[in-house]
Structures are given as C-alpha cells and as structure tokens.
Design an enzyme around this catalytic site. Structure first.
Site, short mmCIF file in Angstrom:
data_model
loop_
_atom_site.label_atom_id
_atom_site.label_comp_id
_atom_site.label_asym_id
_atom_site.label_seq_id
_atom_site.Cartn_x
_atom_site.Cartn_y
_atom_site.Cartn_z
CG ASP A 154 -1.83 1.17 1.28
OD1 ASP A 154 -1.99 1.83 0.24
OD2 ASP A 154 -2.39 1.44 2.35
N PRO A 161 10.34 7.99 -2.27
CG PRO A 161 9.26 8.42 -0.23
CD PRO A 161 9.68 9.06 -1.51
N1 AG3 Z 1 -2.02 4.55 -1.57
C1 AG3 Z 1 -1.90 5.58 -2.54
C2 AG3 Z 1 -2.42 5.24 -3.88
C3 AG3 Z 1 -1.81 6.08 -4.93
C4 AG3 Z 1 -2.38 7.42 -5.11
N2 AG3 Z 1 -1.76 8.07 -6.23
C5 AG3 Z 1 -2.10 9.25 -6.71
N3 AG3 Z 1 -3.05 9.94 -6.21
N4 AG3 Z 1 -1.44 9.72 -7.73
C6 AG3 Z 1 -1.65 4.87 -0.26
C7 AG3 Z 1 -2.68 5.61 0.51
C8 AG3 Z 1 -3.77 4.80 1.00
N5 AG3 Z 1 -3.45 3.96 2.08
#
Ligand code: AG3
Length: 276
Positions: A154, A161
C-alpha cells in the site's frame, strides 16, 4: 473558490473544493498535507498526490485487502508494506482467520499525522493482532525471517521513497517471504493517465510470480480506473474466493458475489496485458 488539484500527465486533473488547509509538514521523506474538503471530509496529500479522502477511502482499501485475503485458503499472517494510515490494516483485521498483521511504514510522520487528524484506522493500530514497524520496506523484507500468506503493498506512487517498491528485486524478496502458497497485491497507477506504470508493474511481476492478475477499480480521489496487480505463488486461483468467509465481512464497494467480474479489463488494456 479554493480548490486542490492533482495533475496527471497530459493535463488531466483530479480536483476538490476545499474549506481549508489543516496541515503542511515536511518529513524526512516527503511533504505531507491535510485538507478539509467541502463535501467529503478530510484529505491526505503526499508530495502533491491525493492518498485518500475520508468519504471515499474504503473504495481503495476494501479492494486492496479483501480480494487477496478471500482468495487465500487460510491467510493467518499478513504483511502490509506502507499503509501507515491504517486503512488497509483496519480492513485486514475484519478477517477473523487473520492472526497477525505487520505494518511496515517508512515514514513515522504519516502514522502520527493520520492518527491525529484523520484517524481512519478506527483503533486498528491498538489491536493485539497488529504490529507496527517503522522501517524501509525494502530493507525490512531483506532481513525478515517470517513467512506470510499475503503481502499487501500500500504505497505511494513510484516517485521518491516508494520507487523501489515497484522493482523486480523487491518483488523477488516478497516472493521469498511468502509461504508455499501466497499472494501479493500492489497498487499500480491509473489505467489511462499512468498506463505505462500499470503495464510495467504487470511485466515485472510476471518475471517473478507464477501467475499475475491485473485489474482496475474506480477510486474517487485518484485518476479513473485505478490499477491493482496480484502476484500468486503456488497454485492459488485468484478467481475463486471463500464465500463462507466473505459472508462474515461487511463491505460497501467490494462485492464477493461479483469477484471475478472485477477482473474485466478495457479491451486495449486486456490485449496489452495478455501480450506481456
Ligand atoms: N495509496 C496511494 C495510492 C496512490 C495514489 N496516487 C495518486 N493519487 N497519484 C496509499 C494511501 C492509502 N493507504
């Protein structure tokens, strides 16, 4: 009118009207912002990319967690790489067969900020079944001696990073840390405004896993059709889930009754994915 917009390649924007900025901090790794949106609660932004919006975060976290946990015959040990907001953890703990979830987040500030300003974990970090480790996921997994049934990546996008979390060596390390049978899922960018990434993730995963299943789901806050890729070790069929266990889990967006339909791909995308 004040708005926050995240821009994708070619000038496509995802935009929310905001009531104000709650926080703007720089950690050792990234810039972390929290906004109050006009209609959907608070929003977490990291390095300009929308991570989640309170009102809609389940669209992402349910899809990231339940399909892989229900496709595994007996998922007892789960590893989450990233996920410092606790959303994926919260969903994983809904599974009574899951005995332990280890969350490895590189940036402690993400955990602290979310806990204080948008506590979507709903107390999950306090669970006895949860262990939070602040470390670089790629380094951690190299030194780790545990075995997992499911690994959930996730992460933020592969700029900064998180870049190494999209690499073949990291996928190999994940494969090694899985039990004889296991699943890995990662977020893999938008189907249309990041298609190169979605395709590249599948190509790389195919180098490592016995079978790879890409799929897309719409997540409000991200570009249309957000990508998820599942890598399988062993003979698990990702198309089949445990319906008995599914009945014990409440969801708003992920629908176990239609699990296999989630794997429908837009035609061109299917053709590209099949050619890899
Ligand atoms: N997950 C982020 C997903 C990617 C979002 N990307 C973007 N908006 N360009 C981590 C956060 C949720 N736990």
């Amino acid at each position: 009118m004040v708005a926050f917009t995240e821009w994708y390649e070619g000038g496509y924007g995802v935009s929310f009207r905001i009531k104000g900025k709650i926080l703007d901090r720089k950690s050792k790794y990234q810039r972390i912002e929290v906004y109050e949106t006009e209609g959907f609660g608070r929003m977490l932004v990291i390095d300009g990319a929308i991570q989640f919006i309170e009102r809609w975060e389940k669209m992402y976290h349910e899809i990231l967690v339940h399909p892989v946990l229900l496709a595994h015959p007996n998922p007892r040990n789960v590893l989450i790489i990233g996920g410092g907001d606790g959303g994926a953890l919260r969903e994983a703990l809904k599974h009574d067969v899951v005995e332990k979830v280890r969350v490895v987040e590189i940036d402690e500030m993400v955990v602290d900020v979310v806990k204080e300003y948008i506590p979507i974990d709903g107390g999950a970090f306090d669970s006895e079944r949860c262990e939070l480790i602040i470390d670089d996921g790629t380094k951690f997994i190299k030194g780790d001696r545990c075995r997992y049934d499911v690994i959930i990546i996730d992460s933020t996008d592969p700029k900064g990073p998180a870049e190494k979390l999209f690499s073949i060596p990291f996928y190999r390390d994940c494969y090694k840390r899985l039990n004889e049978k296991g699943l890995v899922i990662t977020q893999s960018g938008g189907a249309y405004f990041d298609s190169k990434l979605s395709i590249e993730v599948v190509r790389r995963m195919k180098e490592v896993f016995n079978k790879v299943y890409p799929f897309f789901f719409s997540v409000i806050g991200y570009a249309p059709c957000w990508g998820f890729s599942v890598g399988v070790k062993g003979d698990i069929d990702f198309l089949k889930i445990d319906m008995e266990r599914a009945k014990r889990i409440s969801t708003e967006y992920y629908d176990p009754e239609h699990h296999d339909r989630m794997l429908f791909l837009p035609r061109k995308m299917r053709e590209v994915m099949e050619s890899l």
